[in-house]
Design a protein around this motif. Sequence first.
Motif, PDB file in Angstrom:
ATOM      1  N   ASP A 224      35.994  41.568  47.929  1.00 42.22           N
ATOM      2  CA  ASP A 224      36.787  40.576  47.189  1.00 42.22           C
ATOM      3  C   ASP A 224      35.966  39.317  46.929  1.00 42.22           C
ATOM      4  O   ASP A 224      36.060  38.706  45.856  1.00 42.22           O
ATOM      5  CB  ASP A 224      38.053  40.212  47.965  1.00 42.22           C
ATOM      6  N   MET A 231      33.122  36.601  39.135  1.00 42.70           N
ATOM      7  CA  MET A 231      34.076  36.142  38.130  1.00 42.70           C
ATOM      8  C   MET A 231      33.916  34.647  37.862  1.00 42.70           C
ATOM      9  O   MET A 231      33.960  34.192  36.713  1.00 42.70           O
ATOM     10  CB  MET A 231      35.500  36.458  38.593  1.00 42.70           C
ATOM     11  N   ASP A 236      34.013  37.158  34.016  1.00 39.42           N
ATOM     12  CA  ASP A 236      34.449  38.539  33.820  1.00 39.42           C
ATOM     13  C   ASP A 236      34.156  39.327  35.090  1.00 39.42           C
ATOM     14  O   ASP A 236      33.415  38.871  35.969  1.00 39.42           O
ATOM     15  CB  ASP A 236      33.711  39.161  32.628  1.00 39.42           C
ATOM     16  N   TRP A 237      34.744  40.523  35.179  1.00 38.06           N
ATOM     17  CA  TRP A 237      34.484  41.384  36.329  1.00 38.06           C
ATOM     18  C   TRP A 237      33.144  42.099  36.167  1.00 38.06           C
ATOM     19  O   TRP A 237      32.762  42.440  35.048  1.00 38.06           O
ATOM     20  CB  TRP A 237      35.578  42.450  36.465  1.00 38.06           C
ATOM     21  N   ARG A 291      42.545  45.095  39.246  1.00 37.61           N
ATOM     22  CA  ARG A 291      41.282  44.757  38.561  1.00 37.61           C
ATOM     23  C   ARG A 291      40.554  46.069  38.282  1.00 37.61           C
ATOM     24  O   ARG A 291      40.890  47.123  38.837  1.00 37.61           O
ATOM     25  CB  ARG A 291      40.419  43.817  39.411  1.00 37.61           C
ATOM     26  N   GLU A 331      39.095  50.192  32.749  1.00 40.15           N
ATOM     27  CA  GLU A 331      39.523  50.275  34.144  1.00 40.15           C
ATOM     28  C   GLU A 331      38.532  51.022  35.018  1.00 40.15           C
ATOM     29  O   GLU A 331      38.462  50.784  36.226  1.00 40.15           O
ATOM     30  CB  GLU A 331      40.880  50.990  34.240  1.00 40.15           C
TER      31      GLU A 331
END
Length: 415
Positions: A224, A231, A236-237, A291, A331
């Motif tokens: 996390d 991020m 962004d991821w 996410r 995804e």
Amino acid sequence: HVGAHGTLEWLPGKTVALSESCFPEIITGPLPVVYPFIVSNPGEAAQAKRRIAAVTLGHLPPPMTGAGLDENQRQLERLVDEYAQADGLDRRRRDRLARLIVETAEKTGLASEAGVAGTDAPDEALRRIDAWLCDLKDFAIKDGLHIYGRSPEGETDPLRRQSAEAEKAALIAALDGRHIAAGPAGAPARGRRDVLPTGRNLFTSDPRTMPTPTSFDLGRAASDEVLRSYMQSHGDWPRSLVIDLWGSASLRTGGEEIAQGLALMGCRPQWESATGRVTGIEVLPPATLGRPRVDVTWRISGLFRDMFPTQIALIDAAANAVAARDEDATENPLAAKTRADGKVSPRIFGTSPGTYGAGVEELLSSGDWAAREEIGRAYLDATSHAYGGADGGGISSPGAFEDRIAEADLLVHTG
């Protein structure tokens, strides 16, 4: 032979059940090996047992101390403290201090260390600098080396004080050919009080329990933090990253680093309640994650390869399960790439079986290189094998790891 952190156990030859043609066996033969070994390094202690039949006498790690701040960092901290005092009382002074803090951080080069980008708003830059200074002050570092058989000055922990005498007694007993009681290996600084007192013949945990439920919780928290940091920096991821795995670190933490990578993929282990052993992988649905999944590539050390074929098989099974999901490319980038390629590409890489290191050691020791690119090329060339399958075995896959590196958004260094 009395060992230190040596090279005998890393010489060429079989991983286990060495023959007379294996280098460690050629050198040591029937000679007993008494090996004082830091108690927080179970993986390499196991290597010494397996390949040179060493009696590993655990000793305390070096004492820890706070990292503290240097003069530039202390100056920056004083400005931040002054800013906090002015905030809400004197707006003009607060704004001047805010500019001065950022200017000072940039002038001293500390801004980049604190993760401040040139495009950051002043409030964000201040927040990053303040958080970095707090982390730095709390950071613990090793204070010199442990002196075998001696307690650190001012030591108040009774088990650590007992360790000094236990270490000396164990060494004398080993040299006298007497039995040394067995004891677990692990990091006292990470709550492993069971490894104290030291001075015992080290053993490791059951690798079939890794990652443990506790280490998975810690690994998930670490994942996390990786996602949050990326991020904040990029807006962004991350879609793809490379994480390295080390044998000793994995044993020391109960597989926390393995858990971190699995959590990034959106997976978690399944455990057998009676034994605590890992029996499989659960792929969490996207709605649970909140996410996108991350396409994780794993670079394993030679020791990890030797010690954890079960974990390699587990990681490979997780990658295959994620790759087979019918999920949107936003995804699940791994599934999208698998559909585009028409196959599941390897995600676990390391050096060839029987070899150790990063592949750059000879180049660095000889000094026979002129540019950093040469070191990078040696590292990529050495990472020549892909690992996986039910037995965690390896096959030659030159260039495959380099392709994964080229697509990665970041590298997560563990250990």
